[in-house]
Every structure is written in structure tokens, then in C-alpha cells.
Design a protein around this motif. Structure first.
Motif, PDB file in Angstrom:
ATOM      1  N   ALA A   1       0.831  -1.210   0.000  1.00 20.37           N
ATOM      2  CA  ALA A   1       0.000   0.000   0.000  1.00 20.37           C
ATOM      3  C   ALA A   1       0.864   1.257   0.000  1.00 20.37           C
ATOM      4  O   ALA A   1       0.570   2.234  -0.708  1.00 20.37           O
ATOM      5  CB  ALA A   1      -0.942  -0.002   1.201  1.00 20.37           C
ATOM      6  N   GLU A   2       1.943   1.246   0.766  1.00 21.15           N
ATOM      7  CA  GLU A   2       2.830   2.410   0.798  1.00 21.15           C
ATOM      8  C   GLU A   2       3.582   2.553  -0.522  1.00 21.15           C
ATOM      9  O   GLU A   2       3.810   3.671  -1.002  1.00 21.15           O
ATOM     10  CB  GLU A   2       3.805   2.304   1.971  1.00 21.15           C
ATOM     11  CG  GLU A   2       4.639   3.555   2.209  1.00 21.15           C
ATOM     12  CD  GLU A   2       3.846   4.707   2.818  1.00 21.15           C
ATOM     13  OE1 GLU A   2       4.483   5.596   3.407  1.00 21.15           O
ATOM     14  OE2 GLU A   2       2.607   4.743   2.694  1.00 21.15           O
ATOM     15  N   LEU A   3       3.968   1.440  -1.128  1.00 21.99           N
ATOM     16  CA  LEU A   3       4.613   1.497  -2.438  1.00 21.99           C
ATOM     17  C   LEU A   3       3.658   2.092  -3.481  1.00 21.99           C
ATOM     18  O   LEU A   3       4.069   2.895  -4.332  1.00 21.99           O
ATOM     19  CB  LEU A   3       5.059   0.103  -2.857  1.00 21.99           C
ATOM     20  CG  LEU A   3       5.688  -0.053  -4.240  1.00 21.99           C
ATOM     21  CD1 LEU A   3       6.863   0.892  -4.427  1.00 21.99           C
ATOM     22  CD2 LEU A   3       6.132  -1.504  -4.459  1.00 21.99           C
ATOM     23  N   GLN A   4       2.405   1.720  -3.408  1.00 26.21           N
ATOM     24  CA  GLN A   4       1.417   2.294  -4.329  1.00 26.21           C
ATOM     25  C   GLN A   4       1.233   3.783  -4.071  1.00 26.21           C
ATOM     26  O   GLN A   4       1.020   4.569  -5.007  1.00 26.21           O
ATOM     27  CB  GLN A   4       0.091   1.537  -4.193  1.00 26.21           C
ATOM     28  CG  GLN A   4       0.174   0.110  -4.728  1.00 26.21           C
ATOM     29  CD  GLN A   4      -1.036  -0.730  -4.394  1.00 26.21           C
ATOM     30  OE1 GLN A   4      -1.670  -0.537  -3.353  1.00 26.21           O
ATOM     31  NE2 GLN A   4      -1.364  -1.685  -5.258  1.00 26.21           N
ATOM     32  N   ARG A   5       1.347   4.210  -2.810  1.00 25.40           N
ATOM     33  CA  ARG A   5       1.308   5.653  -2.505  1.00 25.40           C
ATOM     34  C   ARG A   5       2.512   6.348  -3.107  1.00 25.40           C
ATOM     35  O   ARG A   5       2.410   7.471  -3.623  1.00 25.40           O
ATOM     36  CB  ARG A   5       1.250   5.885  -0.991  1.00 25.40           C
ATOM     37  CG  ARG A   5       1.096   7.362  -0.608  1.00 25.40           C
ATOM     38  CD  ARG A   5       1.119   7.551   0.895  1.00 25.40           C
ATOM     39  NE  ARG A   5       2.474   7.448   1.433  1.00 25.40           N
ATOM     40  CZ  ARG A   5       3.307   8.475   1.564  1.00 25.40           C
ATOM     41  NH1 ARG A   5       2.946   9.695   1.195  1.00 25.40           N
ATOM     42  NH2 ARG A   5       4.517   8.299   2.077  1.00 25.40           N
ATOM     43  N   PHE A   6       3.686   5.704  -3.040  1.00 27.56           N
ATOM     44  CA  PHE A   6       4.878   6.292  -3.664  1.00 27.56           C
ATOM     45  C   PHE A   6       4.633   6.562  -5.145  1.00 27.56           C
ATOM     46  O   PHE A   6       5.105   7.552  -5.689  1.00 27.56           O
ATOM     47  CB  PHE A   6       6.074   5.355  -3.511  1.00 27.56           C
ATOM     48  CG  PHE A   6       6.715   5.367  -2.152  1.00 27.56           C
ATOM     49  CD1 PHE A   6       6.252   6.190  -1.140  1.00 27.56           C
ATOM     50  CD2 PHE A   6       7.797   4.554  -1.884  1.00 27.56           C
ATOM     51  CE1 PHE A   6       6.858   6.197   0.113  1.00 27.56           C
ATOM     52  CE2 PHE A   6       8.422   4.556  -0.646  1.00 27.56           C
ATOM     53  CZ  PHE A   6       7.945   5.380   0.365  1.00 27.56           C
ATOM     54  N   GLN A   7       3.893   5.658  -5.810  1.00 26.32           N
ATOM     55  CA  GLN A   7       3.614   5.845  -7.227  1.00 26.32           C
ATOM     56  C   GLN A   7       2.567   6.940  -7.447  1.00 26.32           C
ATOM     57  O   GLN A   7       2.750   7.815  -8.286  1.00 26.32           O
ATOM     58  CB  GLN A   7       3.132   4.533  -7.845  1.00 26.32           C
ATOM     59  CG  GLN A   7       2.814   4.622  -9.330  1.00 26.32           C
ATOM     60  CD  GLN A   7       4.035   4.777 -10.195  1.00 26.32           C
ATOM     61  OE1 GLN A   7       4.652   3.806 -10.600  1.00 26.32           O
ATOM     62  NE2 GLN A   7       4.416   6.022 -10.486  1.00 26.32           N
ATOM     63  N   LYS A   8       1.489   6.899  -6.693  1.00 26.02           N
ATOM     64  CA  LYS A   8       0.347   7.765  -6.978  1.00 26.02           C
ATOM     65  C   LYS A   8       0.379   9.086  -6.223  1.00 26.02           C
ATOM     66  O   LYS A   8      -0.254  10.063  -6.640  1.00 26.02           O
ATOM     67  CB  LYS A   8      -0.947   7.019  -6.646  1.00 26.02           C
ATOM     68  CG  LYS A   8      -1.159   5.751  -7.475  1.00 26.02           C
ATOM     69  CD  LYS A   8      -2.399   4.998  -7.011  1.00 26.02           C
ATOM     70  CE  LYS A   8      -2.586   3.698  -7.765  1.00 26.02           C
ATOM     71  NZ  LYS A   8      -3.765   2.940  -7.287  1.00 26.02           N
ATOM     72  N   GLY A   9       1.062   9.129  -5.070  1.00 23.53           N
ATOM     73  CA  GLY A   9       1.082  10.331  -4.257  1.00 23.53           C
ATOM     74  C   GLY A   9       0.035  10.308  -3.166  1.00 23.53           C
ATOM     75  O   GLY A   9      -0.708   9.344  -2.989  1.00 23.53           O
TER      76      GLY A   9
END
Length: 570
Positions: A135-143
């Protein structure tokens, strides 16, 4: 051997498409020259760090320099782009995670912003991209600011925009659906050429990442996953295909340093991967093993191609120069080199200077706080022949001290994984013998918690035997142990029987007895393939490993003792 710190390379002709023309067919357009610049295993190192290079005046000797740093990387990229505007900047995994305080204390958002501003187009996932979970990696991608660590997220900027580059991984899929969780590849249009970057992270990622970080994910064979998407890349009109693989190896010939072209002694998992990759792949950019090399490995058709890695922490930039025939969708030539990022001589990117200063302004007040005074100028993580290090001893002692009291878990032994020790304490010897919060954060940046478990003596022996189960090439997996516990291992014995004695306070470990053992949460969940730890019972949670380390250093003037806890025979 050919050597040159400025340019190292050799031509290589490879077909990128099954529709390659016959030699007699005329080429109706001039080839396009494309430069690919890659950085691997950056780990948020916005500032330069020490790096050993061959002495240019006497290659039998070495010299230490300050290398890397985002300002110098940006400066060198700018110079390369002036020479060839058709330049693509890529990442080969582990851009974040295990980062120093200047980035780690801000959830690595300064690093993601810096790489975005430098024009990075794509980054293959590394194992450390999973440190904070999917989930945090996906936040890194999307902001966004919906982080699982709100104390650090969106502290660099109020609104985190996410990565301007694309994370890719052909071999990471959802266990339930079989769907990829990130794209397998990215096509980049540069100078009229379509360059495809296809990526894979090491299939053994679950064994080197906290299990919760990869829960629900399956990691497939690297080469097979990449090969499956080659037809789609050809159909999309790729003129060149470059593989970004976060897995690597090492060279056995000490003369084949990072500035030597066409090395022949590469070994490790990346060799088998490279040999199995489709011939349409023109070159392989690698990471993970933190080694600098520029080698050639034959593909399944027998033709050799470049397999390159740029050490780590931004010390070296991998560079490929491709001559591409865009009419016939093929690569005519490929040359490779490792570009040294000498922080003392490289030009500085002013935008990166401003970014670094902003991050320092936020983190320096915390980083500069004096934590303790040591009994020596430096405690090193360098291991002796048995695998024991002075810093490993101190950290294990700190974790035992934090959990020895009955109300804290009643531990009698502590184990520390060497991969969790990221820097010497301090990084450079300090005559004043003081250490700061930044110094200790650099040593243990992961934020693991301490866990006390019950293991039998037989299980302790079993976990020590797991130290020798297929360790990564060039990496030592010898667990560091706390004071009072000692063991001997015999390198001549077969796997499963290498540990020949174990004692606690001078008494032999009883295979049938129970012992309370402290490990960090990464090991407690079976990290680094130490699966026996996951069998531990009566779990008790504890403090953050960094807090335990800090409290231990504060409590007394620590001087490392003799390295006599681990003994190696043969």
C-alpha cells in the motif's frame, strides 16, 4: 583488459525483432543514438558517501573518495544530456528503503522527488521498495498523504505528488488473481526510437523482506516473466529492449574492477537469468548485490550481451549507448560503461542542491543531536573470518539489555541479522568519540521492533544452520550474537551439520531446554530465510530497535570487546 574511468565499452550487434532485414537491404534512415543512464541501489543516499576506487596512478593500490550524492548525479546527467539529448534516466531498484536520516526520516519522499525532477522515466522494483508494504509502495507511485507512517509522510512537502517515473515488475503478481500489481514494462520514445524497458525483481524477495511487506504477492522467475512479454513489446514496435533486473552477481577476478570492460568472471544468480533472456533483449542492467561490474554473458543464442551494475548508493552510474535502426526495429551496436560519480569533481545540479538543503533544514536538528560518547573513535561492521563484527556484538547486546528484564520478555540470548546493520558507527572515525542520532539512524534505519520468543536449544541450532542455506553471492548471513552466547562452526562440515558447539554463559545449550530469545520483527517473521524464528512461541513485543540501541549507548561508554563469540574451524 580495457580500462577507462571516463568511457568503457565495446560494440555489440543484436537483433531486437524477428523481422530484422537481410544484410543486402538498404537502410532508409540514419540510426538513432540513444544513451541510457541507470542508478541502482540508491537507498535514499542524497549525500555522498565513501567509495574505494583503483588508484589511477598505480592500479595495484586503491584510494578512498566521496562518491555519489544527488547533486553530483544531477550534474553528470546534465553533462550527458548536453552531449546526447536522446538520454533516458532509469532506476534498477532499491531507490528507497534502508535510507539515511535525510531521506528516511521523511519517508523517502525527498528521494522520490529528486529522481522525478532529474527526469527518471522508469524504475524496476527492488526488494527494498517493499520495505513499507504494498500500500505504501502504491502511494509512492500515486502520491498523497495516506501513509502507514503519518509521523513521517508529507513532512517534506504538505502534498506529496508521488513518483513522476513508472515502477515496473513483470514477475510480481497478486496471489489470488494472478494479475501483475505493477506494469511489466514501459515504452519510452526518445529521438524517434521506441526503447522498451522491461523489469523484474529477484524472485527470492519474500526471503529478504519482512513477510508483511509482501503478503498476498507471488514472485515469479525473473527470466520467464520477462520473456513472456517480449512478443507484446515487438508488437508495440519496440526498436530496442533493455532489461532492468534487480538481481546481480559478483566477479571473481579482483582485476576486473568496475572500470574494466567485458569482464568474464561474473557469477551469481544474474548469470543464469541473463543466459535465459530472449535474444531480443539488447543489454541487462542489474542491481541488488552492490557490486560494480561491466561484463558479457551469452544469451540462449550464444551471442554475448552486456550485463552491468553500478555498485550502490549512487557511486557509479550505469551507462549504455545504443545505435538503433528505427526502420527495421533493431539495435546495431551497444556499448557499456560505469561512470564514476566523484563528488569532489563532478558538476553540481543547482536544483538538487536546493532540494538537499531543504531536506537538511528539516532533519539536521534531529540528526545532529548528540546521543552518546563511545570508548573508541568508531565501531565497525566489518566481519572477521568467523563472521563476527564489533558493531554486531554491540547491537545484539543492546537488544538483550532492552529485553532481559522479566517484564520486558526475560530474554537470555539476542540475535541480529547482518543485513540490518547498514553503516559503521559513526560512518567515519570521530576523534571526539561522540555519536549523533543521525549516526545511529544510519546504522539501523528500518524501524523494526524487538520481539522475544521461546525457542528450544534444538531450534537455536537449526536457525544457526540456516545461516549457510544458499546465501546470496558475496553476502555473509552470519547472525550476530549477544554476550554470554557463543558457538563454533566448521566450514568443512556439510550443510545442516556445520554448528559443532553452542554455549550460554559457559554451559552447553541443552537441545530440549527452552530459551527466551530476542530478535527484531524482520527475523521474527522468518526474514532472510531464517524460518525457524517464525516457529518461536510465547511472543512478546518490545521497543523499536533504534530506541534500544540509543538507550544502550547512552547508559555507558561502550567499547567493543574481543571478537570471541563466534569461532570458525577450517
Amino acid at each position: 583488459m580495457k580500462r577507462n574511468l571516463i568511457l568503457v565499452g565495446a560494440a555489440l550487434t543484436l537483433s531486437a525483432c524477428t523481422t530484422a532485414p537481410q544484410p543486402s537491404q538498404p537502410v532508409s534512415a540514419d540510426p538513432v543514438n540513444v544513451t541510457v543512464v541507470g542508478v541502482n541501489d540508491f537507498h535514499g543516499n542524497l549525500l555522498p558517501t565513501s567509495f574505494t576506487i583503483p588508484d589511477p596512478n598505480d592500479r595495484t593500490k586503491t584510494q578512498r573518495i566521496q562518491a555519489g550524492g544527488i547533486e553530483a548525479i544531477g550534474g553528470i546527467l546534465g553533462e550527458i544530456r548536453k552531449t546526447n539529448p536522446n538520454t533516458v534516466f532509469v532506476g534498477v531498484g532499491d531507490m528507497t528503503g534502508a535510507s539515511p536520516l535525510i531521506s528516511g526520516l521523511l519517508r523517502d519522499e525527498p528521494t522520490i522527488k529528486a529522481l522525478t525532477e532529474l527526469g527518471m522515466k522508469v524504475n524496476v522494483l527492488g526488494n527494498h521498495e517493499f520495505d513499507y508494504g504494498l500500500a505504501e509502495l502504491q502511494r509512492f507511485q500515486k502520491g498523497g498523504c495516506a501513509s502507514n507512517d503519518p509521523s513521517r509522510a508529507c513532512k517534506f512537502e504538505n502534498a506529496f505528488a508521488g513518483a513522476g517515473f513508472t515502477y515496473i515488475a513483470a514477475n510480481v503478481v497478486d496471489e489470488k488473481t494472478g494479475a501483475r500489481v505493477f506494469p511489466a514494462y514501459k515504452l519510452v520514445k526518445v529521438g524517434g526510437a521506441n526503447v522498451a524497458f522491461v523489469g523484474a525483481v529477484l524472485k527470492d524477495t519474500p526471503s529478504v523482506v519482512t513477510p508483511s511487506g509482501v503478503a498476498g504477492l507471488r514472485f515469479e522467475d525473473e527470466a520467464a516473466a520477462i520473456n513472456r512479454v517480449i512478443p507484446a513489446l515487438k508488437f508495440a514496435g519496440a526498436d530496442a529492449i533493455v532489461a532492468l533486473v534487480h538481481q546481480g552477481g559478483q566477479v571473481s577476478d579482483s582485476s576486473e574492477t568496475f572500470d574494466v570492460a567485458d569482464c568474464k568472471t561474473l557469477s551469481g544468480p544474474i548469470v543464469d537469468i541473463a543466459k535465459a533472456l530472449d535474444p531480443a533483449v539488447s543489454a541487462v542492467m542489474t542491481g541488488h548485490t552492490h557490486r560494480g561490474y561491466n561484463c558479457r554473458v551469452p544469451g540462449p543464442d550464444g551471442r554475448e550481451r552486456i550485463v552491468i551494475q553500478g555498485d550502490a548508493l549512487g557511486h557509479l552510474l550505469q551507462r549504455l549507448d545504443l545505435k538503433i535502426d528505427t526502420v527495421n526495429n533493431r539495435v546495431l551496436e551497444v556499448s557499456g560503461q560505469n561512470v564514476l560519480v566523484n563528488a569532489a569533481t563532478a558538476p553540481k545540479d543547482p536544483a538538487m542542491t536546493a532540494l538537499v538543503q531543504k531536506a537538511k533544514d528539516i532533519t539536521d536538528p534531529i540528526a545532529k543531536q548528540t546521543v552518546a560518547t563511545l570508548g573508541t573513535e568508531q565501531i565497525t561492521l566489518a566481519q572477521n573470518a568467523a563472521g563476527e563484527s564489533a558493531l554486531g556484538d554491540v547491537i545484539a547486546d543492546a537488544q538483550l539489555a532492552a529485553t532481559r528484564a522479566p517484564e520486558k520478555g526475560g530474554a537470555v540470548i539476542a540475535f541480529m541479522n547482518p543485513g540490518g546493520i547498514r553503516a559503521d558507527l559513526p560512518a567515519t572515525p570521530n576523534p571526539s568519540r561522540t555519536v549523533s542520532y543521525g549516526d545511529i539512524f544510519a546504522v539501523q534505519p528500518f524501524g523494526n521492533t524487538l520481539t522475544v520468543i521461546t525457542l528450544t536449544g534444538a531450534q537455536i541450532k537449526a536457525v544457526l544452520e540456516q545461516q549457510f542455506d544458499n546465501p546470496s553471492p558475496g553476502r555473509n548471513r552470519i547472525l550476530q550474537v549477544s554476550q554470554g552466547f557463543a558457538y563454533t562452526w566448521d566450514n568443512s562440515k556439510p550443510k545442516g551439520s556445520k554448528v559443532v558447539s553452542m554455549t550460554l554463559n559457559g554451559q552447553p545449550i541443552d537441545p530440549a531446554a527452552n530459551y527466551r530469545v530476542t530478535v527484531n520483527s524482520f527475523l521474527a517473521d522468518g526474514g532472510d530465510n531464517f524460518t525457524v524464528f517464525a516457529q518461536g512461541t510465547n511472543r512478546t513485543g518490545g521497543d523499536l530497535d533504534l530506541d534500544a540501541f540509543q538507550n544502550y549507548l547512552k547508559a555507558s561508554t561502550v567499547t567493543p570487546g574481543p571478537l570471541n563469540r563466534i569461532t570458525r574451524l577450517n
